[in-house]
Structures are given as C-alpha cells and as structure tokens.
Design a protein around this motif. Structure first.
Motif, mmCIF file in Angstrom:
data_model
loop_
_atom_site.group_PDB
_atom_site.id
_atom_site.type_symbol
_atom_site.label_atom_id
_atom_site.label_comp_id
_atom_site.label_asym_id
_atom_site.label_seq_id
_atom_site.Cartn_x
_atom_site.Cartn_y
_atom_site.Cartn_z
ATOM 1 N N GLN A 166 -3.450 5.441 10.522
ATOM 2 C CA GLN A 166 -3.054 4.324 9.679
ATOM 3 C C GLN A 166 -1.555 4.418 9.414
ATOM 4 N N VAL A 167 -0.886 3.275 9.409
ATOM 5 C CA VAL A 167 0.550 3.212 9.135
ATOM 6 C C VAL A 167 0.761 2.620 7.753
ATOM 7 N N ILE A 168 1.550 3.311 6.932
ATOM 8 C CA ILE A 168 1.911 2.810 5.610
ATOM 9 C C ILE A 168 3.422 2.953 5.446
ATOM 10 N N GLY A 169 3.966 2.313 4.435
ATOM 11 C CA GLY A 169 5.378 2.498 4.113
ATOM 12 C C GLY A 169 6.220 1.294 4.447
ATOM 13 N N PHE A 170 7.398 1.241 3.818
ATOM 14 C CA PHE A 170 8.324 0.129 3.986
ATOM 15 C C PHE A 170 9.530 0.586 4.803
ATOM 16 N N ARG A 171 10.540 1.122 4.132
ATOM 17 C CA ARG A 171 11.717 1.571 4.878
ATOM 18 C C ARG A 171 11.388 2.744 5.789
ATOM 19 N N ARG A 172 10.594 3.666 5.275
ATOM 20 C CA ARG A 172 10.231 4.844 6.051
ATOM 21 C C ARG A 172 8.729 4.810 6.301
ATOM 22 N N ALA A 173 8.355 4.473 7.503
ATOM 23 C CA ALA A 173 6.942 4.366 7.829
ATOM 24 C C ALA A 173 6.323 5.753 7.978
ATOM 25 N N VAL A 174 5.084 5.861 7.563
ATOM 26 C CA VAL A 174 4.334 7.110 7.676
ATOM 27 C C VAL A 174 3.067 6.826 8.467
#
Length: 409
Positions: A166-174
């Motif tokens: 799963q991908v989360i995050g705004f400026r820095r994706a995790v």
C-alpha cells in the motif's frame, strides 16, 4: 443570528442540496454515457473523465450556494416606486418553516461530520501504524523498479501490518509491505505488483483519493456520489494495472499476484492498495481480455451530443427559478443584505430612503436631507418630520427594503 438570516442561509442550503440531488443523477447518467464511449483500453482517460464528473458533483452544493448568493447580491438594491403602495407582501418566516429548514441543515451537517470523523480516524490509524525497516533485497528491488519506471519522486519502503503493498503519504510517499511479502509471491509477481504500486506513487493517487474522500463528505447523502466514487476507484486501479503492464509486467503475472493478495484483503480505503478499492474480478477480466473495438465516429458524435445535452440540463436546473424574487427578498432582509435605496414619488412630491434590515438609516424629502433626529421609527412604522417638525411622510418599512405609504395630496 436573526430569524431572517437563518431562513436565508438554511433555505439556500436546502435548495443547494435539492438541486444537487437532481443534478447528481444527470451527472451519473453523463458518466455512464461517457464510459460507453471511451475504450476500456484507455483507463487513464476514463479515470480523468470520472474524476471530472465526481469533482463537479462534490462541488455542486458549494457552487450553487456561492453562485446564488452572488446572483441575489447583484440583482440590485435600488427600488424606485411611483405608486403609493406596493403589491408584493413582505416575506414572513414561520417557526414551523424555519424549524424544517433547520432540520434539513442539521441532518446534512451531522452526516458530513460523521463522514469526516471516519476519514480522519482512518488517517490517524494510518499515521499511528508502526513501520519497520524493510529487507535490503526488497529495498533494492523497489529502487531498481523505480529507476526503470522513470520515477524521480522519493519513496520509502517499510514493513507494516498490512495484507498487501500500500502507498501512503503526500510529499514523501511510503510503500508499506507485509512482512511475508518476499515469500508469499514469486519474484515475477512481486515485481508486477510493485510496479502497480509505483504507478500509484507516481500519480500521487493518495493525495487525490484523500481530496475525493473529502468531497464525498459534502455529498454523502447522494447515491450517485457513492456510485461515481466506486467507478473512480475502479478506473484508478485499472489505470495503475495498465501502467504496470506498460512498464514491463506481464498481464497474466500481475493478475496472478493480485489474486494471491486478494486472499486476505484488509486494505485501508484511503491508502493506495493493489488488492483493494475495486471489483477485482472485473479488473482481472479487463486486464486479461483483448482490447475492445473503438466506437464508430457516428456513435462518438451521438454520445458527445448526449453528454452535452445532459450537462446542459444540469446547468439549466441551476437557474434561479420561480423563487428568485422571494430569495432576493430573504437576502435583503438577512444580515448579508445591502442597504436598499428607495426613491418614491406621489402627488406631493418625491422622497428617498436608505434602508438596511428594516431600519431607515437616511432619508430626504425633495432632495433635502432629513436629520436623524427627525426620523422617528417604532417597529416598522416610520415618521419623517419636516423642517417645522410636523409629520411630512408616514410609512411602513419592511425587512426586505420595501415600503408602504398612503399617497400625499
């Protein structure tokens, strides 16, 4: 807040919600028509068209309120009267009607608040989820695929208690992956699924989905909004499936990887997960089926005309309608209303008034200003005294800026 102001605000909100119900059905019909015209082999375009429909539907309440408020504000505050009396009665706000409008506003606000609480609770759970360092082999694989994918956005890979990547995050994706990801899927399927997730990161789908979820809180009451959001989620996943295939993943290999991950599907709806958010069986069918034939030019032209007709009807529903005069009266009587200038004339001559929320703030008789101490107002009854301090004009003033007086001889 005064009853007249509450009535104006709540009636405007009720009208916006009612208009959204009607226009939302037309927007859903427009999307269904558009989805038949755009080939399934172009999921990116389908996603953009679905996003435009959903964004318009989510913005309809706000757009309606703002546009109508500006419309009423620009319909003019100057009223010229040549007749000694007016025909239109002043607006009244009954307690029952105000209670009904308040109930509608409270119901919408409670629903929107409940949706917002659920969304921010989900974000809080994601933020509190423990993240651990990923194995070096997995990090190296992700970095290699990211470079080959042409992605330059920073991406961190972490181990988390999730069912699938799963991908989360705004400026820095995790990129969150389960602890057993390296052993659960064969290498080819792993890379295909990772390419799918990299497409989410490259498109910044997490931020887009969050905005769409926020929009859904405004139109939570509309079945078409939920249906459009489901279509949007489906096309988003299909677009990432297609992107993974374009980047080198075999369609069959990606489908097999998605099926393995779907055995334990507990993805966070706000996160970008390869195994959640869309009907998997339909996704796999689209992924593995050959490209459908493009519609004919005649079908495209007819469909485009239908879409324009539907959208035109949706815009027509936003016209002020029969209650424009009543709503303008409510606007003038509310705390948002302007200062109304009334120029009146009868056989005795002319007089002018400046009225705000039912109070005469300035007056003149035959262009001669009447000092404030000679403007006597008790309730809606106003008496303008002449220079000899005798009654010169007797009239009634209403909250909507209209007046009633007997003609002077």
């Amino acid at each position: 807040m005064a009853p007249a102001t509450l009535a104006y605000v709540f009636e405007l909100l009720a009208f916006a919600l009612g208009g959204t119900l009607l226009q939302g059905v037309l927007l859903w019909s427009s999307w269904r028509l558009s989805s038949r015209l755009i080939p399934v082999a172009r999921p990116g375009l389908r996603y953009r068209v679905a996003s435009a429909h959903f964004a318009l539907l989510a913005a309809l309440p706000v757009l309606t309120i703002v546009s109508f408020h500006l419309l009423f504000a620009t319909m003019g505050g100057e009223i010229s009267r040549e007749k000694p009396a007016i025909d239109l009665p002043p607006p009244t706000v009954s307690a029952a009607y105000l209670g009904l409008l308040t109930s509608v506003a409270a119901c919408w606000l409670c629903g929107a608040g409940w949706q917002a609480i659920g969304l921010f609770g989900e974000l809080a759970r994601l933020a509190a989820m423990p993240l651990h360092a990923a194995p070096a082999a997995l990090v190296a694989t992700v970095d290699r695929l990211r470079v080959n994918d042409g992605g330059h956005r920073r991406l961190e890979t972490r181990i988390a208690a999730v069912a699938g990547p799963q991908v989360i995050g705004f400026r820095r994706a995790v990129l969150m992956v389960p602890a057993d990801f390296m052993t659960r899927l064969p290498a080819a399927e792993r890379e295909a699924v990772l390419l799918h997730e990299l497409a989410h990161a490259r498109r910044q789908d997490f931020a887009c989905n969050l905005l769409q979820r926020l929009g859904l809180t405004l139109v939570w009451f509309h079945p078409a909004a939920w249906a459009l959001y489901r279509s949007l989620a489906f096309e988003r996943e299909a677009a990432c499936d297609a992107a993974a295939v374009r980047r080198g993943a075999a369609a069959k290999t990606l489908a097999q990887g998605l099926l393995r991950l779907a055995e334990d599907r507990h993805a966070h709806p706000v996160a970008m997960a390869s195994s959640g958010g869309a009907a998997l069986s339909v996704r796999l069918h689209r992924l593995l089926s050959p490209e459908r034939a493009a519609p004919s030019l005649r079908a495209r032209a007819g469909g485009a005309f239908g879409v324009l007709a539907v959208l035109g009807a949706a815009l027509a529903l936003a016209a002020p309608g029969l209650n424009a005069a009543r709503m303008q009266d409510r606007y003038i009587a509310s705390g948002f209303g302007p200062t109304v200038v009334v120029n009146a004339r009868d056989p005795a001559g002319s007089f002018a008034l400046r009225i705000r929320q039912g109070r005469v703030v300035q007056a003149s008789i035959e262009r001669q200003a009447v000092p404030s101490e000679r403007i006597i107002q008790q309730g809606d009854t106003v008496l303008l005294l002449g220079a000899n301090r005798r009654p010169a004009v007797s009239l009634r003033v209403f909250a909507n800026g209209r007046i009633r007086w007997n003609a002077r001889g």
